[in-house]
Design a protein around this motif. Structure first.
Motif, PDB file in Angstrom:
ATOM      1  N   MET A  63      23.103  62.335  43.195  1.00 25.30           N
ATOM      2  CA  MET A  63      24.132  63.066  42.457  1.00 25.30           C
ATOM      3  C   MET A  63      25.191  62.089  41.961  1.00 25.30           C
ATOM      4  N   ALA A  64      25.278  62.007  40.654  1.00 23.41           N
ATOM      5  CA  ALA A  64      26.249  61.109  40.034  1.00 23.41           C
ATOM      6  C   ALA A  64      27.586  61.826  39.896  1.00 23.41           C
ATOM      7  N   PRO A  65      28.688  61.077  39.887  1.00 21.07           N
ATOM      8  CA  PRO A  65      29.984  61.713  39.651  1.00 21.07           C
ATOM      9  C   PRO A  65      30.091  62.162  38.193  1.00 21.07           C
ATOM     10  N   SER A  66      30.811  63.219  37.977  1.00 24.66           N
ATOM     11  CA  SER A  66      30.998  63.732  36.633  1.00 24.66           C
ATOM     12  C   SER A  66      32.096  62.944  35.923  1.00 24.66           C
ATOM     13  N   SER A  67      31.879  62.699  34.636  1.00 23.29           N
ATOM     14  CA  SER A  67      32.923  62.031  33.853  1.00 23.29           C
ATOM     15  C   SER A  67      34.009  63.031  33.451  1.00 23.29           C
ATOM     16  N   ASN A  68      33.731  64.317  33.640  1.00 22.04           N
ATOM     17  CA  ASN A  68      34.700  65.368  33.351  1.00 22.04           C
ATOM     18  C   ASN A  68      35.186  65.932  34.689  1.00 22.04           C
ATOM     19  N   PRO A  69      36.466  65.760  35.038  1.00 20.83           N
ATOM     20  CA  PRO A  69      36.950  66.192  36.347  1.00 20.83           C
ATOM     21  C   PRO A  69      36.861  67.705  36.602  1.00 20.83           C
ATOM     22  N   THR A  70      36.646  68.492  35.554  1.00 21.88           N
ATOM     23  CA  THR A  70      36.522  69.936  35.765  1.00 21.88           C
ATOM     24  C   THR A  70      35.091  70.348  36.112  1.00 21.88           C
ATOM     25  N   ILE A  71      34.153  69.417  35.986  1.00 19.58           N
ATOM     26  CA  ILE A  71      32.749  69.713  36.325  1.00 19.58           C
ATOM     27  C   ILE A  71      32.411  69.057  37.654  1.00 19.58           C
ATOM     28  N   ILE A  72      32.024  69.865  38.612  1.00 18.41           N
ATOM     29  CA  ILE A  72      31.569  69.349  39.907  1.00 18.41           C
ATOM     30  C   ILE A  72      30.054  69.497  39.917  1.00 18.41           C
ATOM     31  N   PRO A  73      29.316  68.373  39.957  1.00 17.17           N
ATOM     32  CA  PRO A  73      27.854  68.449  39.901  1.00 17.17           C
ATOM     33  C   PRO A  73      27.276  69.305  41.029  1.00 17.17           C
TER      34      PRO A  73
END
Length: 151
Positions: A63-73
């Motif tokens: 699981m990669a971190p999201s570049s958009n802080p509002t999206i939690i993978p």
């Protein structure tokens, strides 16, 4: 009434973590990594109402971190019996983790299939995964056991 063993099946989509199966949120369909048909034709008439199924799945997630802080993978797992959803769960990456994580998801599902499906002689179970963000799937498997009676 004694317990009657009906069937046991396994589905192994990948026995190793590499190469990974990459999933993105733009995938049109969930990825099915397990598909088994549990035989119920041998169930005795007195046990038709007491069939129990245990399903187990394992998958290694990257699981990669999201570049958009509002999206939690997250990874959404769905188990279906003959095409009907019987179980759904979501595995979510911790919001405060800003690096790539390797997670191991183990899922156990139980089912009491209805008599009309037991009498068909086989019950088809599938497990699929979808995501709202990019994840990678490593080793993955799915298995099931069906028994009847003895409750």
């Amino acid at each position: 009434m004694s317990t009657q063993f009906l069937d046991m099946r396994i589905s192994s989509d990948s026995v190793q973590d590499t190469p990974q199966r990459e999933l993105t949120s733009s995938s049109l369909f969930p990825y099915t990594f397990g598909d088994i048909g549990l035989q119920t034709a041998s169930v005795s008439p007195s046990n038709v109402n007491s069939v129990r199924v245990t399903l187990n799945a394992y998958v290694r997630l990257l699981m990669a971190p999201s570049s958009n802080p509002t999206i939690i993978p997250n990874a959404t797992f769905t188990v279906r019996r003959n095409g009907t959803t019987i179980f759904t769960t979501v595995y979510q990456k911790p919001a405060n983790q800003l690096d790539i994580t390797y997670e191991m998801a183990a899922i156990t599902v139980v089912d009491f299939p209805p008599e009309n499906e037991v009498l068909l002689g086989q019950i088809q179970y599938t497990i699929s995964v979808s995501t709202n963000y990019g994840i990678g799937l490593g080793a993955r498997s799915f298995s099931g056991i069906a028994v009847a009676g003895g409750i």
